[in-house]
Motif scaffolding. Structure first.
Motif, PDB file in Angstrom:
ATOM      1  N   CYS A 151      -0.413   4.791   0.764  1.00  0.00           N
ATOM      2  CA  CYS A 151      -0.791   3.554   1.464  1.00  0.00           C
ATOM      3  C   CYS A 151      -1.534   2.621   0.520  1.00  0.00           C
ATOM      4  O   CYS A 151      -1.277   1.419   0.461  1.00  0.00           O
ATOM      5  CB  CYS A 151      -1.712   3.853   2.652  1.00  0.00           C
ATOM      6  N   THR A 152      -2.482   3.199  -0.199  1.00  0.00           N
ATOM      7  CA  THR A 152      -3.310   2.374  -1.062  1.00  0.00           C
ATOM      8  C   THR A 152      -2.503   1.806  -2.215  1.00  0.00           C
ATOM      9  O   THR A 152      -2.643   0.643  -2.591  1.00  0.00           O
ATOM     10  CB  THR A 152      -4.483   3.201  -1.607  1.00  0.00           C
ATOM     11  N   ILE A 153      -1.634   2.664  -2.749  1.00  0.00           N
ATOM     12  CA  ILE A 153      -0.875   2.254  -3.923  1.00  0.00           C
ATOM     13  C   ILE A 153       0.228   1.258  -3.545  1.00  0.00           C
ATOM     14  O   ILE A 153       0.718   0.509  -4.378  1.00  0.00           O
ATOM     15  CB  ILE A 153      -0.296   3.515  -4.623  1.00  0.00           C
ATOM     16  N   PHE A 154       0.554   1.228  -2.245  1.00  0.00           N
ATOM     17  CA  PHE A 154       1.596   0.320  -1.762  1.00  0.00           C
ATOM     18  C   PHE A 154       1.304  -1.118  -2.183  1.00  0.00           C
ATOM     19  O   PHE A 154       2.169  -1.820  -2.713  1.00  0.00           O
ATOM     20  CB  PHE A 154       1.695   0.413  -0.233  1.00  0.00           C
ATOM     21  N   GLY A 155       0.064  -1.522  -1.971  1.00  0.00           N
ATOM     22  CA  GLY A 155      -0.323  -2.877  -2.343  1.00  0.00           C
ATOM     23  C   GLY A 155      -0.133  -3.122  -3.826  1.00  0.00           C
ATOM     24  O   GLY A 155       0.364  -4.170  -4.254  1.00  0.00           O
ATOM     25  N   LYS A 211     -13.886   6.246  -9.858  1.00  0.00           N
ATOM     26  CA  LYS A 211     -13.124   5.511 -10.891  1.00  0.00           C
ATOM     27  C   LYS A 211     -11.883   4.858 -10.295  1.00  0.00           C
ATOM     28  O   LYS A 211     -11.581   3.709 -10.566  1.00  0.00           O
ATOM     29  CB  LYS A 211     -12.700   6.490 -12.002  1.00  0.00           C
ATOM     30  N   VAL A 212     -11.175   5.645  -9.484  1.00  0.00           N
ATOM     31  CA  VAL A 212      -9.943   5.131  -8.875  1.00  0.00           C
ATOM     32  C   VAL A 212     -10.266   3.942  -7.974  1.00  0.00           C
ATOM     33  O   VAL A 212      -9.591   2.906  -7.991  1.00  0.00           O
ATOM     34  CB  VAL A 212      -9.263   6.249  -8.064  1.00  0.00           C
ATOM     35  N   ARG A 213     -11.319   4.097  -7.207  1.00  0.00           N
ATOM     36  CA  ARG A 213     -11.773   3.030  -6.320  1.00  0.00           C
ATOM     37  C   ARG A 213     -12.029   1.744  -7.083  1.00  0.00           C
ATOM     38  O   ARG A 213     -11.666   0.655  -6.674  1.00  0.00           O
ATOM     39  CB  ARG A 213     -13.076   3.497  -5.676  1.00  0.00           C
TER      40      ARG A 213
END
Lengths: 299, 301, 251
Positions: free
Chosen positions: A35-39, B110-112
């Motif tokens: 979901c997050t990487i979708f953007g 870090k990812v955040r």
């Protein structure tokens, strides 16, 4: 009792159940990450697509030329100039009003129903669709105040549109000024306004600038309210005064994208690249300014 | 040293009074704006309802104000807007909520730190760019899957609006989840819960009001979105639920009329104000609802 | 001995809560007067009634009189802004403005219309000297004040107050955030400053009051229990409660 306890322990320690719960957790973790990487993926694809289509069409001539019936001769000059004049004027109008309102609400206004009403009203204005501001601009600036379909009318419309952004971010910045600094200023025999200009605004300026830049970005990218105000989609002359009619980058892009000829799609992509570069530049300036004025307090 | 001359008291007090008045007037600008919006919308809308009955406006199933015979039923425009809201929500609500849970509960620092700014960039891209993206990338994709789909269709525009509102759902929901105190999470972890269980059974319910408010705000945003639908959804007001057809939204109609030369006082000019009033009322109500949800269900930790 | 400040029947309210009850006292010119008492006893609140800084807290109210040089500072004729030029204040935590050392000192003067650069330069030099900061910072007066140590920052805040040429300086626990050496330096400074100013200091440290003050006032639950010469308060208090406090039975 002891039997019951053993049963419970067996139930809790059930290795199959635990494994299932762990797998569920892993699966969910992966799903959320997607979901997050979708953007990110969409953004990457969008930029790639636009660069691929638009870059070959980007040239000095494209910047210098006027729009044309022929894709190859089309340029963005009047729209670029229109956009720059519009955001400049919008900022000149909205910045003092926005910061002034924030100072008023945070430092001058009493803690009463009327102040609450103003704050609520600003929160509501922030949620009004931009096209509605266009209708306000059309009725008030273009017609009632007789500004016509000019850059000035467009800028006033945009200024009202971005005002809530500037007010709200300036309020937050002003609220972050440490009380002990304000007290120190007052204890030196200064009036409220002197404390505002001497301590509060200098300290709050990075936050205020961030909000202002956000609002400039917004004004740069908006098309709908300007279309309603009556910005033209085809302008064959460069605007020279604030009373001239005008077009802007997003409107020009909209115009090209709606043309049936396929090549105009690519011209539109080139226009989008110019728009994105300006947005990037504006935001970089904001970050530089903010870092320059950032005050690091020692504890 | 003792001869330092201070400015006179009366001059300072006078300055202070002038400044106070000036700032008060600036503070009123926002109120004048609201009054301006309401007056300019209602004035023309009242004019409109002098020639068209309210009943026709809300019940007629056709919207053809510029043709003969003219029909003034706003339902097709409302339906078009509704379709956009449905498809944008199908995209933005699950994906936005998912990324909010990930960023708040799962993501390492870090990812955040990398992903948050990317989402912010996504939020800062002008809607005209999403419109272009819908028209030149999403629509061809849809037409390759559903050959019957029209060049302009609600699905494509809805998806683009959804992508645009993901960051809004995500950041507002994340704020709400970050506000849930760690003690609640730690309590659940101490009982042997997995992260999934803590997220779905503890954090999301505790942050529910903020999350719901973000959904409503994203819907309100989708209703007011203009350029994407003007570019990709079409300009044929239609009372349909088929997302593959060309439709028109309330905002799309206002843009279409504004692009043409509509003389003030003409019925076309009045219709955009009538539609604008409806649009303003709907978004205002949604915004008020979302604020009240936050206020009413805000838990005291 | 000359009376500089006279307080008559002073009451102070936060909303409906009375925080100060019927305070009467005299404070003498060119002396250091210390206010002591357990936290929440009203000593800081009282200090702030002397330059009307309490007015920034909403919903507060003052009754009674505070006379400085026989003029009631709560009379309608007195402008609080002007009053604060005459009554300086130094706060608990060092709070220099995020500006240069120079700008910190001349801030109040500039805001009050003093523009002459020579005058300002002279004020900066003399005030830095009088707070014994000159030698330490003379090469960096155009650098940020935030680069100074905590003790230096507090002396700068004193310099900033002195630059306004006040008669009275109020100190609200000025050393509570400082290390012992910085504290000692500030205390030495106060002993010198009393030649030119009337000094009132709120302190949480009885030792500090004993070391530097000429008079000590003991507050409890918003009341002034007693005020007297410092050595009398610490050696032979009249009130049982004062004795209990200074011998460490509570507080």
């Amino acid at each position: 009792m002891s039997v019951l306890k053993e049963d419970l322990v067996r139930l809790i320690d059930n290795p199959v159940g635990l494994r299932r719960r762990k797998i569920k957790n892993k699966f969910f973790h992966g799903l959320l990450f997607l979901c997050t990487i979708f953007g990110v993926v969409v953004l990457a694809f969008l930029l790639y697509d636009i660069l691929k289509k638009g870059l070959p069409w980007l040239s000095v001539d494209f910047i210098k030329n006027f729009p044309s019936r022929f894709p190859k001769k089309s340029g963005i000059y009047p729209a670029l100039l229109g956009s720059l004049m519009l955001i400049l004027l919008t900022t000149v109008i909205a910045f003092p009003v926005g910061v002034g309102t924030a100072v008023y609400l945070e430092e001058y206004a009493g803690n009463n129903k009327f102040t609450e009403f103003i704050k609520l009203n600003i929160a509501n204005l922030a949620g009004v669709p931009s096209i509605i501001y266009g209708m306000l601009g059309l009725a008030v600036f273009v017609r009632a105040l007789g500004m016509g379909r000019s850059i000035l009318a467009g800028s006033f419309t945009m200024a009202l549109l971005v005002l809530p952004i500037i007010i709200i971010s300036s309020q937050e910045a002003i609220r972050s000024v440490p009380g002990i600094l304000k007290q120190a200023s007052y204890a030196l025999g200064t009036t409220k306004w002197q404390t505002v200009t001497g301590v509060i605004l200098p300290y709050a300026i990075p936050g205020i600038l961030t909000g202002t830049i956000l609002s400039v970005s917004r004004a740069l990218g908006e098309a709908a309210p300007l279309i309603v105000v009556g910005a033209l989609s085809y302008v064959s002359f460069a605007p020279s005064s604030v009373m001239d009619s005008f077009t802007t980058l997003p409107i020009q892009i909209f115009n090209w994208a709606s043309m049936p000829k396929k090549d105009f799609q690519n011209v539109a992509a080139a226009g989008i690249i110019v728009l994105l570069i300006i947005l990037l530049a504006v935001n970089s300036i904001a970050i530089i300014l903010r870092d320059k004025y950032q005050i690091r307090m020692k504890d | 040293m003792n001869k330092i001359l201070f400015e006179s008291k009366s001059k300072m007090q006078k300055n202070e009074r002038v400044i106070n008045k000036t700032l008060t007037i600036l503070g009123m600008v926002s109120i004048f704006t609201t009054i301006g919006i309401i007056l300019s919308l209602t004035e023309e809308t009242i004019q409109f309802f002098r020639s068209v009955s309210i009943i026709e406006f809300f019940t007629s199933r056709k919207w053809t104000p510029m043709f003969e015979p003219a029909n003034y039923g706003v339902l097709p425009l409302v339906m078009g807007t509704f379709l956009i809201v449905i498809f944008s929500s199908i995209i933005s609500i699950p994906i936005g909520l998912g990324s909010a849970i990930y960023l708040s509960e799962y993501a390492p620092k870090k990812v955040r730190k990398i992903l948050k700014p990317v989402l912010e960039i996504l939020a800062g891209i002008p809607s005209i760019v999403y419109g272009y993206f819908a028209l030149t990338s999403i629509t061809p994709l849809i037409r390759s899957i559903f050959p019957s789909a029209s060049v302009f269709n609600a699905l494509s525009a809805g998806i683009a609006v959804g992508i645009m509102t993901i960051p809004m759902v995500s950041s507002l929901s994340e704020d709400a989840m970050m506000a849930v105190p760690d003690s609640l999470r730690l309590g659940a972890y101490a009982l042997g819960s997995t992260k999934f269980e803590v997220s779905t059974k503890i954090v999301v319910p505790a942050a529910f009001s903020g999350i719901a408010a973000s959904f409503i705000l994203s819907i309100s945003r989708a209703i007011g979105e203009t350029m994407i639908v003007a570019m990709a959804a079409g300009s044929t007001p239609k009372l349909t639920l088929n997302p593959l057809e060309s439709i028109q939204t309330m905002t799309g109609y206002i843009v279409q009329i504004s692009l043409g030369d509509v003389p003030a006082g003409s019925i076309g000019y009045k219709t955009i104000f009538a539609v604008g009033t409806l649009l303003f009322a709907i978004t205002l109500i949604l915004n008020i609802i979302s604020r009240n949800i936050v206020k009413k269900y805000r838990r005291a930790y | 001995m000359e009376t500089k400040i006279r307080v008559e029947n002073l009451n102070f309210y936060y909303g409906n809560n009375r925080a100060l009850t019927n305070i009467n006292m005299e404070i003498y010119r060119n002396k250091i007067t210390a206010f002591i008492g357990p936290s929440g006893c009203g000593k800081s609140t009282f200090l702030r009634t002397i330059n009307r800084m309490n007015e920034f807290i909403e919903n507060t109210r003052v009754e009674g009189k505070v006379l400085i040089d026989d003029e009631d500072i709560y009379s309608k004729k007195v402008d609080p802004v002007e009053l604060r030029r005459r009554v300086g204040m130094v706060f608990q935590r060092p709070n220099p403005f995020p500006k240069t050392i120079y700008e910190n000192i001349v801030y109040g003067l500039k805001k009050n219309g003093v523009k002459n650069k020579e005058v300002l330069d002279e004020v900066v030099d003399t005030t830095l000297k009088s707070v014994a900061l000159y030698e330490e910072v003379k090469d960096k007066i155009h650098k940020s004040a935030l680069e100074l140590s905590g003790g230096q920052q507090q002396r700068l805040c004193i310099a900033r107050a002195i630059a306004m040429q006040p008669d009275v300086i109020l100190f609200d626990e000025p050393t509570s955030a400082l290390d012992p050496i910085s504290t000692m330096k500030i205390e030495e400074l106060l002993l010198e400053l009393k030649n030119d100013y009337t000094i009132i200091i709120v302190t949480h440290s009885m030792q500090q009051a004993a070391r530097i003050s000429d008079y000590t006032a003991f507050f409890l639950n918003g009341e002034l229990i007693e005020i007297d010469e410092t050595n009398k308060i610490f050696s032979n208090p009249r009130d049982k409660r004062t004795e209990d406090y200074i011998t460490g039975r509570f507080g």
